[in-house]
Design a protein around this motif. Structure first.
Motif, PDB file in Angstrom:
ATOM      1  N   PRO A 244      19.280  79.254  10.489  1.00  0.00           N
ATOM      2  CA  PRO A 244      18.602  79.214  11.790  1.00  0.00           C
ATOM      3  C   PRO A 244      17.992  80.551  12.180  1.00  0.00           C
ATOM      4  CG  PRO A 244      20.994  78.846  12.018  1.00  0.00           C
ATOM      5  CD  PRO A 244      20.725  79.035  10.575  1.00  0.00           C
ATOM      6  N   ALA A 245      16.857  80.478  12.882  1.00  0.00           N
ATOM      7  CA  ALA A 245      16.186  81.708  13.318  1.00  0.00           C
ATOM      8  C   ALA A 245      16.446  81.975  14.804  1.00  0.00           C
ATOM      9  CB  ALA A 245      14.682  81.598  13.064  1.00  0.00           C
ATOM     10  N   HIS A 246      16.305  80.965  15.643  1.00  0.00           N
ATOM     11  CA  HIS A 246      16.474  81.182  17.086  1.00  0.00           C
ATOM     12  C   HIS A 246      17.951  81.450  17.404  1.00  0.00           C
ATOM     13  CE1 HIS A 246      16.476  80.456  21.402  1.00  0.00           C
ATOM     14  NE2 HIS A 246      15.153  80.557  21.357  1.00  0.00           N
ATOM     15  N   ARG A 304       8.215  77.002  10.062  1.00  0.00           N
ATOM     16  CA  ARG A 304       8.815  76.556  11.321  1.00  0.00           C
ATOM     17  C   ARG A 304       8.148  77.192  12.527  1.00  0.00           C
ATOM     18  NH1 ARG A 304      14.898  78.857  10.653  1.00  0.00           N
ATOM     19  NH2 ARG A 304      14.514  78.966   8.438  1.00  0.00           N
ATOM     20  N   LEU A 305       8.503  76.688  13.709  1.00  0.00           N
ATOM     21  CA  LEU A 305       8.050  77.275  14.963  1.00  0.00           C
ATOM     22  C   LEU A 305       9.294  77.733  15.710  1.00  0.00           C
ATOM     23  CD1 LEU A 305       5.528  74.502  16.113  1.00  0.00           C
ATOM     24  CD2 LEU A 305       4.936  76.758  15.225  1.00  0.00           C
ATOM     25  N   VAL A 306       9.226  78.936  16.282  1.00  0.00           N
ATOM     26  CA  VAL A 306      10.395  79.493  16.960  1.00  0.00           C
ATOM     27  C   VAL A 306       9.967  80.069  18.307  1.00  0.00           C
ATOM     28  CG1 VAL A 306      12.351  81.079  16.754  1.00  0.00           C
ATOM     29  CG2 VAL A 306      11.324  80.132  14.685  1.00  0.00           C
ATOM     30  N   ARG A 307      10.731  79.725  19.364  1.00  0.00           N
ATOM     31  CA  ARG A 307      10.423  80.226  20.704  1.00  0.00           C
ATOM     32  C   ARG A 307      11.317  81.424  21.029  1.00  0.00           C
ATOM     33  NH1 ARG A 307       7.724  77.627  24.601  1.00  0.00           N
ATOM     34  NH2 ARG A 307       8.096  75.512  23.832  1.00  0.00           N
ATOM     35  N   CYS A 308      11.024  82.547  20.393  1.00  0.00           N
ATOM     36  CA  CYS A 308      11.838  83.748  20.645  1.00  0.00           C
ATOM     37  C   CYS A 308      11.012  84.985  20.299  1.00  0.00           C
ATOM     38  CB  CYS A 308      13.109  83.716  19.797  1.00  0.00           C
ATOM     39  SG  CYS A 308      14.091  85.215  19.942  1.00  0.00           S
ATOM     40  N   ARG A 309      11.065  85.954  21.173  1.00  0.00           N
ATOM     41  CA  ARG A 309      10.294  87.164  20.941  1.00  0.00           C
ATOM     42  C   ARG A 309      10.978  88.101  19.947  1.00  0.00           C
ATOM     43  NH1 ARG A 309       9.478  87.334  25.858  1.00  0.00           N
ATOM     44  NH2 ARG A 309       7.460  86.363  26.059  1.00  0.00           N
ATOM     45  N   ARG A 310      12.292  87.961  19.831  1.00  0.00           N
ATOM     46  CA  ARG A 310      13.056  88.883  18.995  1.00  0.00           C
ATOM     47  C   ARG A 310      13.170  88.427  17.541  1.00  0.00           C
ATOM     48  NH1 ARG A 310      16.519  92.262  21.112  1.00  0.00           N
ATOM     49  NH2 ARG A 310      15.940  93.446  19.277  1.00  0.00           N
ATOM     50  N   CYS A 311      12.790  87.182  17.271  1.00  0.00           N
ATOM     51  CA  CYS A 311      12.921  86.719  15.904  1.00  0.00           C
ATOM     52  C   CYS A 311      11.706  85.895  15.539  1.00  0.00           C
ATOM     53  CB  CYS A 311      14.196  85.896  15.725  1.00  0.00           C
ATOM     54  SG  CYS A 311      14.195  84.417  16.735  1.00  0.00           S
ATOM     55  N   PRO A 312      11.389  85.700  14.294  1.00  0.00           N
ATOM     56  CA  PRO A 312      12.167  86.155  13.141  1.00  0.00           C
ATOM     57  C   PRO A 312      11.924  87.658  12.894  1.00  0.00           C
ATOM     58  CG  PRO A 312      10.153  85.098  12.414  1.00  0.00           C
ATOM     59  CD  PRO A 312      10.168  85.003  13.905  1.00  0.00           C
TER      60      PRO A 312
END
Ligand SMILES: Nc1ncnc2c1ncn2[C@@H]1O[C@H](COP(=O)(O)OP(=O)(O)OP(=O)(O)O)[C@@H](O)[C@H]1O
Ligand SMILES: [Mg+2]
Length: 312
Positions: A244-246, A304-312
């Motif tokens: 997982p990334a988020h 993938r799509l990730v809703r996070c500014r710190r990752c990936p």
């Protein structure tokens, strides 16, 4: 090729004394024959998405966005048109099978009913098809089961009866909301296996809603992880749930018994007053100042799509 189901920027708010923002800006698509899972903690909005697709939200719900099914926006359909789509186009198996079944009618009558209502089939023909559908779902004595009432069946049996009724018209899309909830571990594997076989044999696309990560991993090609009404990570199921990334997905995977049961600190926010910025920031150990004020967008990271500014 355009997807079978294309949910575009779906938001659902329940009006009341206080507005409940149950689903916010959810976009997700499903190709023909694809199996996708929607996962996340209780209350994150999974069932509300399913109800929006199936046209089963209560009248007071404010809905925006679009739900394109075979190119038609289901949100724009009248209830009569939606009834025709439900059953023939979209089969639904919801959380509590006993609510979906009529206690006064036999199992056989209820599994045969879609053929009578949608296709005008004669009783004998419809009952024969219902019996075959129940046998295909693993019931050894399907003719005997046809004569029983739901109260004479176990929860697991009724769940399969609802599945038989929901798929008897061979809809291109099946939505199953927590099909394994409340079952013991052995039955979970059976039900998940039957569902997987059913959709694979018929080429049915499946939108599987579950809080059970191993079930999602066993059945789904793709997964969308929801947190507090939003999708926070989506992509191939094995990649997203295996690595997982988020930070929320990481927490969700770490909280599984096989990974040591490490709980995510804190609790899900109230949908009446969700946190500003990133909705996960109050529980996130990677949080920086911007996370408290700016809502992150879903950004591409590999497949993938990730809703996070710190990752990936
Ligand atoms: N008819 C309704 N009126 C007001 N609020 C609602 C209604 N239906 C759902 N909600 C709220 O919307 C949010 C999302 O609910 P939903 O049922 O989609 O969660 P869920 O992810 O399916 O949870 P679970 O895993 O427990 O089934 C919750 O806060 C819930 O209380
Ligand atoms: Mg639910």
């Amino acid at each position: 090729m355009s997807p079978l189901l294309d949910i575009r920027s779906l938001s659902v708010t329940f009006r009341g004394e206080q507005a409940v923002r149950a689903v916010e800006d959810v976009s997700f698509s499903l190709a023909e024959g694809e199996v996708a899972a929607l996962v996340g903690e209780s209350g994150c909005g999974k069932s509300v998405v399913a109800h929006a697709v199936a046209g089963l939200l209560p009248p007071g719900a404010a809905v925006s966005g679009a739900v394109l099914f075979q190119g038609r926006d289901l949100l724009a359909l009248a209830e009569r048109e939606m009834e025709a789509v439900r059953g023939a186009g979209i089969g639904v198996v919801f959380q509590n099978p006993s609510l979906a079944l009529n206690p006064l009618h036999t199992v056989g009558r209820q599994v045969a009913e879609p053929l009578r209502v949608h296709r005008g089939e004669k009783k004998e023909q419809a009952f024969a098809a219902a019996c075959r559908a129940l046998a295909a779902l693993g019931f050894a004595d399907a003719p005997g089961l046809m004569r029983l009432y739901p109260s004479q069946c176990s929860g697991g049996m009724n769940q399969r009866v609802v599945t038989a009724a929901s798929t008897i018209l061979d809809p291109p899309l099946l939505i199953a909301d927590e099909p394994t909830k409340g079952l013991d571990r052995d039955r979970v594997a059976d039900v998940a296996g039957e569902l997987g076989r059913l959709v694979a044999e018929r080429g049915t696309a499946l939108l599987l809603i579950t809080h059970d990560i191993p079930v999602a991993l066993a059945l789904a090609d793709r997964v969308a992880v929801m947190y507090a009404g939003e999708i926070v990570e989506t992509g191939p199921a094995r990649e997203v749930l295996g690595d997982p990334a988020h930070p929320y997905t990481r927490g969700l995977v770490a909280s599984l018994p096989e990974n040591g049961f490490v709980p995510i600190p804190g609790a899900s926010p109230s949908p009446v007053d969700p946190p500003a910025g990133c909705r996960f920031h109050p529980r996130c150990s990677f949080c920086v100042d911007r996370c408290r004020t700016e809502r992150p967008a879903l950004a591409a990271a590999g497949r993938r799509l990730v809703r996070c500014r710190r990752c990936p």
